[in-house]
Design a protein around this motif. Structure first.
Motif, short mmCIF file in Angstrom:
data_model
loop_
_atom_site.label_atom_id
_atom_site.label_comp_id
_atom_site.label_asym_id
_atom_site.label_seq_id
_atom_site.Cartn_x
_atom_site.Cartn_y
_atom_site.Cartn_z
N GLU A 124 0.94 -1.34 0.08
CA GLU A 124 0.14 0.16 -0.19
C GLU A 124 0.83 1.36 0.05
OE1 GLU A 124 -3.31 0.47 -0.47
OE2 GLU A 124 -3.60 -1.69 -0.45
N VAL A 125 2.03 1.19 0.68
CA VAL A 125 3.00 2.36 0.91
C VAL A 125 3.27 2.56 -0.75
CG1 VAL A 125 5.08 3.25 1.30
CG2 VAL A 125 3.72 2.38 3.09
N VAL A 126 3.99 1.40 -1.42
CA VAL A 126 4.61 1.74 -2.97
C VAL A 126 3.12 2.04 -3.68
CG1 VAL A 126 5.38 0.23 -4.74
CG2 VAL A 126 6.20 0.08 -2.29
N ALA A 127 2.22 1.85 -3.49
CA ALA A 127 0.88 1.92 -4.38
C ALA A 127 0.99 3.64 -4.21
CB ALA A 127 -0.38 1.37 -4.06
N ARG A 128 0.78 4.29 -3.09
CA ARG A 128 0.75 5.57 -2.79
C ARG A 128 1.79 6.43 -3.41
NH1 ARG A 128 -2.40 2.93 0.50
NH2 ARG A 128 -3.98 3.92 1.54
N LEU A 129 2.97 5.71 -3.36
CA LEU A 129 4.20 6.61 -4.06
C LEU A 129 4.11 6.61 -5.44
CD1 LEU A 129 7.26 5.26 -1.65
CD2 LEU A 129 5.93 7.31 -1.78
N LEU A 130 3.42 5.46 -6.04
CA LEU A 130 3.48 5.23 -7.36
C LEU A 130 2.22 6.35 -7.84
CD1 LEU A 130 3.64 1.61 -8.33
CD2 LEU A 130 5.32 3.30 -8.95
N LEU A 163 1.62 8.99 -6.52
CA LEU A 163 2.13 10.44 -6.54
C LEU A 163 3.27 10.86 -7.49
CD1 LEU A 163 2.52 10.68 -2.48
CD2 LEU A 163 1.13 12.05 -4.04
N GLY A 164 3.68 9.67 -8.41
CA GLY A 164 4.61 9.72 -9.38
C GLY A 164 5.88 10.08 -8.73
N VAL A 165 6.12 9.14 -7.75
CA VAL A 165 7.43 9.05 -6.90
C VAL A 165 8.17 7.59 -7.36
CG1 VAL A 165 8.74 8.80 -4.84
CG2 VAL A 165 6.78 10.48 -5.06
N VAL A 166 9.16 7.57 -7.62
CA VAL A 166 9.76 6.01 -7.85
C VAL A 166 9.91 5.54 -6.49
CG1 VAL A 166 11.61 4.68 -8.80
CG2 VAL A 166 10.78 6.64 -10.16
N PRO A 167 9.43 4.17 -6.36
CA PRO A 167 9.32 3.91 -4.77
C PRO A 167 11.00 3.25 -4.70
CG PRO A 167 7.57 2.93 -5.80
CD PRO A 167 8.41 3.53 -6.99
N PRO A 168 11.75 3.50 -3.25
CA PRO A 168 12.86 3.06 -3.04
C PRO A 168 12.65 1.56 -2.39
CG PRO A 168 12.14 4.41 -1.29
CD PRO A 168 10.99 4.32 -2.28
N VAL A 169 12.64 0.39 -3.57
CA VAL A 169 12.41 -0.67 -3.17
C VAL A 169 13.85 -1.76 -3.51
CG1 VAL A 169 11.07 -2.82 -3.77
CG2 VAL A 169 9.98 -0.53 -3.53
N TYR A 170 13.83 -2.59 -2.67
CA TYR A 170 14.99 -3.55 -2.96
C TYR A 170 14.48 -4.52 -3.91
CZ TYR A 170 17.80 -2.58 1.40
OH TYR A 170 18.53 -2.03 2.29
N LEU A 171 15.63 -4.85 -4.80
CA LEU A 171 15.66 -6.18 -5.58
C LEU A 171 16.18 -7.20 -4.86
CD1 LEU A 171 16.51 -4.60 -9.14
CD2 LEU A 171 14.28 -5.13 -8.32
N SER A 172 16.17 -8.48 -5.11
CA SER A 172 16.91 -9.49 -4.63
C SER A 172 18.45 -9.18 -5.33
CB SER A 172 16.50 -10.83 -5.12
OG SER A 172 17.51 -11.80 -4.51
N ASP A 173 19.22 -9.53 -4.03
CA ASP A 173 20.81 -9.33 -4.35
C ASP A 173 21.23 -10.56 -5.25
OD1 ASP A 173 21.46 -7.39 -3.04
OD2 ASP A 173 22.60 -8.07 -1.42
#
Length: 249
Positions: free
Chosen positions: A207-213, A215-225
């Motif tokens: 839900e946080v990521v959905a809100r950032l998107l 707002l036009g914000v690129v979410p600071p989300v981890y990819l798998s290492d």
């Protein structure tokens, strides 16, 4: 009485359905608070003792999760506070309110940070005292706890309060009193809280990521290492939060 793993799957399935769909408004409120925190440059601080540390690990530092997150754990007393490792063998540690002050002071916390605190019972001294500190310092606080267990357990804090009494948003993990779901004779097996708390944590993150998107914000989300380019992607974003987030084994 006969119990089987199939019985446990059935119980967990029902708990997931109930917890995952029955608290939409509360999950949304939690996501609103955490989105505002990230937009203000804050970090999400996650804390839990015992098996509830799994919730903090679900929030902080995992693939598919938000980068601006930090886990606070009892072992920080040793890793960052200079305490001997033997202190972690004290069975009363998580019941000691003063521990919360030490952990808070050791953590890289800023005024704009928000907290997610998990405790199945919601009554132990360190957790309740941490919640007190968090609210005294003006942070938003989301609690994940068992409504059933907390209602039947006496507070172990001098205030008489429990975790859920202090939080801005309280999410029920749906675990029964004692956490275990399948009774046999004088005992019970099949814990619930870790699974349902992880579900709630992931719902909040989505839900946080959905809100950032939105707002036009690129979410600071981890990819798998462990995917090509994942480590480089993660280190680049982590650098934006240098000194604010800690990653340990």
């Amino acid at each position: 009485m006969t119990i089987t793993s199939a019985d446990y799957v059935e119980v967990i399935g029902k708990a997931i359905a109930r917890i995952g769909t029955g608290q939409g408004d509360l999950v949304a409120r939690a996501a609103d608070l955490l989105t505002a925190t990230l937009r203000a440059g804050g970090v999400i601080q996650a804390f839990g003792c015992g098996h509830s540390e799994a919730l903090a690990m679900e929030i902080a530092g995992r693939a598919g999760g938000l980068v601006p997150t930090n886990k606070i754990a009892l072992r920080d007393l040793v890793l960052y506070g200079g305490e001997p490792a033997s202190v972690l063998g004290d069975p009363e540690l998580e019941r000691t309110p003063g521990v919360a002050h030490r952990l808070y002071d050791l953590a890289p916390i800023k005024p704009d940070d928000a907290f997610v605190i998990a405790s199945n019972s919601g009554v132990n001294g360190a957790v309740v005292e941490m919640a007190h500190l968090v609210k005294q310092r003006g942070h938003a606080l989301i609690a994940i706890t068992s409504a059933a267990h907390s209602a039947r357990a006496a507070s172990r804090h001098d205030s008489g309060l429990k975790l859920g009494d202090l939080a801005d948003v309280v999410l029920d993990n749906g675990a029964p009193y004692g956490d275990a779901s399948l009774a046999y004779g004088d005992g019970a097996v099949g814990a619930v809280s870790s699974i349902t708390a992880a579900l709630l944590a992931q719902q909040i993150v989505v839900e946080v990521v959905a809100r950032l998107l939105a707002l036009g914000v690129v979410p600071p989300v981890y990819l798998s290492d462990n995917v090509p380019g994942g480590r480089e992607h993660n280190r680049e974003i982590e650098a934006r939060y240098a000194g604010r987030i800690r990653r340990t084994a």
